[in-house]
Design a protein around this motif. Structure first.
Motif, mmCIF file in Angstrom:
data_model
loop_
_atom_site.group_PDB
_atom_site.id
_atom_site.type_symbol
_atom_site.label_atom_id
_atom_site.label_comp_id
_atom_site.label_asym_id
_atom_site.label_seq_id
_atom_site.Cartn_x
_atom_site.Cartn_y
_atom_site.Cartn_z
ATOM 1 N N THR A 108 4.153 -21.505 0.551
ATOM 2 C CA THR A 108 3.598 -21.553 1.898
ATOM 3 C C THR A 108 4.599 -20.933 2.848
ATOM 4 N N LEU A 109 4.125 -20.110 3.716
ATOM 5 C CA LEU A 109 4.974 -19.467 4.708
ATOM 6 C C LEU A 109 4.630 -20.068 6.059
ATOM 7 N N LYS A 110 5.489 -20.911 6.530
ATOM 8 C CA LYS A 110 5.263 -21.579 7.801
ATOM 9 C C LYS A 110 6.093 -20.903 8.872
ATOM 10 N N LYS A 111 5.517 -20.775 10.029
ATOM 11 C CA LYS A 111 6.265 -20.230 11.158
ATOM 12 C C LYS A 111 7.202 -21.307 11.685
ATOM 13 N N SER A 112 8.406 -20.917 11.984
ATOM 14 C CA SER A 112 9.331 -21.869 12.586
ATOM 15 C C SER A 112 9.221 -21.751 14.105
ATOM 16 N N PRO A 113 9.449 -22.832 14.818
ATOM 17 C CA PRO A 113 9.336 -22.749 16.277
ATOM 18 C C PRO A 113 10.377 -21.792 16.839
ATOM 19 N N GLY A 114 9.973 -21.005 17.814
ATOM 20 C CA GLY A 114 10.844 -19.998 18.394
ATOM 21 C C GLY A 114 11.992 -20.592 19.174
ATOM 22 N N MET A 115 11.720 -21.554 20.004
ATOM 23 C CA MET A 115 12.775 -22.195 20.770
ATOM 24 C C MET A 115 12.321 -23.593 21.150
ATOM 25 N N ARG A 116 13.287 -24.413 21.518
ATOM 26 C CA ARG A 116 12.956 -25.769 21.929
ATOM 27 C C ARG A 116 12.299 -25.737 23.299
ATOM 28 N N PRO A 117 11.449 -26.700 23.610
ATOM 29 C CA PRO A 117 10.870 -26.742 24.943
ATOM 30 C C PRO A 117 11.942 -27.044 25.988
ATOM 31 N N SER A 118 11.784 -26.421 27.128
ATOM 32 C CA SER A 118 12.747 -26.628 28.211
ATOM 33 C C SER A 118 12.498 -27.968 28.887
ATOM 34 N N ARG A 119 13.581 -28.626 29.238
ATOM 35 C CA ARG A 119 13.448 -29.901 29.920
ATOM 36 C C ARG A 119 13.254 -29.721 31.423
ATOM 37 N N ALA A 152 0.838 -1.203 0.000
ATOM 38 C CA ALA A 152 0.000 0.000 0.000
ATOM 39 C C ALA A 152 0.870 1.249 0.000
ATOM 40 N N GLY A 153 2.023 1.179 0.678
ATOM 41 C CA GLY A 153 2.958 2.300 0.665
ATOM 42 C C GLY A 153 3.530 2.559 -0.720
ATOM 43 N N GLN A 154 3.532 1.549 -1.552
ATOM 44 C CA GLN A 154 4.017 1.689 -2.929
ATOM 45 C C GLN A 154 2.877 1.983 -3.905
ATOM 46 N N GLY A 155 1.676 2.153 -3.377
ATOM 47 C CA GLY A 155 0.525 2.476 -4.221
ATOM 48 C C GLY A 155 -0.186 1.276 -4.813
ATOM 49 N N ILE A 156 0.049 0.083 -4.257
ATOM 50 C CA ILE A 156 -0.591 -1.137 -4.757
ATOM 51 C C ILE A 156 -1.623 -1.569 -3.725
ATOM 52 N N ALA A 157 -2.899 -1.485 -4.071
ATOM 53 C CA ALA A 157 -3.971 -1.843 -3.142
ATOM 54 C C ALA A 157 -4.368 -3.295 -3.350
ATOM 55 N N VAL A 158 -4.071 -4.129 -2.357
ATOM 56 C CA VAL A 158 -4.451 -5.539 -2.388
ATOM 57 C C VAL A 158 -5.003 -5.916 -1.024
ATOM 58 N N SER A 159 -5.754 -6.993 -0.990
ATOM 59 C CA SER A 159 -6.286 -7.480 0.281
ATOM 60 C C SER A 159 -5.441 -8.636 0.777
ATOM 61 N N VAL A 160 -5.588 -8.947 2.056
ATOM 62 C CA VAL A 160 -4.876 -10.090 2.628
ATOM 63 C C VAL A 160 -5.341 -11.368 1.938
ATOM 64 N N ALA A 161 -6.647 -11.486 1.691
ATOM 65 C CA ALA A 161 -7.177 -12.675 1.010
ATOM 66 C C ALA A 161 -6.633 -12.777 -0.415
ATOM 67 N N GLY A 162 -6.481 -11.645 -1.081
ATOM 68 C CA GLY A 162 -5.908 -11.657 -2.424
ATOM 69 C C GLY A 162 -4.460 -12.107 -2.422
ATOM 70 N N LEU A 163 -3.707 -11.657 -1.412
ATOM 71 C CA LEU A 163 -2.329 -12.114 -1.280
ATOM 72 C C LEU A 163 -2.274 -13.607 -0.982
ATOM 73 N N TRP A 164 -3.201 -14.052 -0.136
ATOM 74 C CA TRP A 164 -3.250 -15.478 0.202
ATOM 75 C C TRP A 164 -3.453 -16.311 -1.057
ATOM 76 N N ARG A 165 -4.411 -15.915 -1.898
ATOM 77 C CA ARG A 165 -4.677 -16.655 -3.135
ATOM 78 C C ARG A 165 -3.497 -16.559 -4.108
ATOM 79 N N PHE A 166 -2.824 -15.390 -4.111
ATOM 80 C CA PHE A 166 -1.648 -15.192 -4.957
ATOM 81 C C PHE A 166 -0.572 -16.218 -4.609
ATOM 82 N N PHE A 167 -0.300 -16.362 -3.320
ATOM 83 C CA PHE A 167 0.719 -17.317 -2.886
ATOM 84 C C PHE A 167 0.239 -18.757 -3.062
#
Length: 128
Positions: free
Chosen positions: A112-123, A91-106
């Protein structure tokens, strides 16, 4: 979504109109709306064909596809960007798109953009 009426019916309506009946008379005779008979008659005059056109489908993806290089470039610059942040950046570059439109684009590109785990579980103790 309702289906288009058959080409056979459309041709019979057009034949009745060309035989001298008005569009409204032909519509009443074949049990269709007057506006359909009028549109079919105009269609037959314009392109000599009364076959229905395709219904539904994607009509808006070509707008976002025009900015594919910019979107993919932004993703390459910041690989862990969220869709909301990406939308705001575009939007800062003047391109108006929706989150759903981006989702379908990808999704079309099978990105797929998967979140990686932040840290291992503590023992020893649970982490929060």
């Amino acid at each position: 979504m309702p289906r288009a009426l058959s080409v056979d019916l459309r041709k019979r309506v057009i034949a009745a109109i060309e035989a001298g009946a008005s569009c409204r008379q032909a519509a009443k005779r074949f049990g269709i709306s007057a506006s359909s008979a009028i549109r079919w008659h105009a269609l037959s005059k314009a392109r000599d064909d009364v076959a229905p056109q395709r219904q539904g489908g994607d009509r808006r993806s070509k707008r976002i596809e025009g900015h594919a290089d910019t979107i993919l470039g932004e993703l390459a610059r910041t690989p862990d960007i969220t869709l909301v942040d990406l939308r705001n950046s575009l939007a800062g570059q003047g391109i108006a798109v929706s989150v759903a439109g981006l989702w379908r684009f990808f999704e079309r590109r099978q990105i797929t953009l998967k979140k990686s785990p932040g840290m291992r579980p503590s023992r020893i103790a649970p982490t929060s």
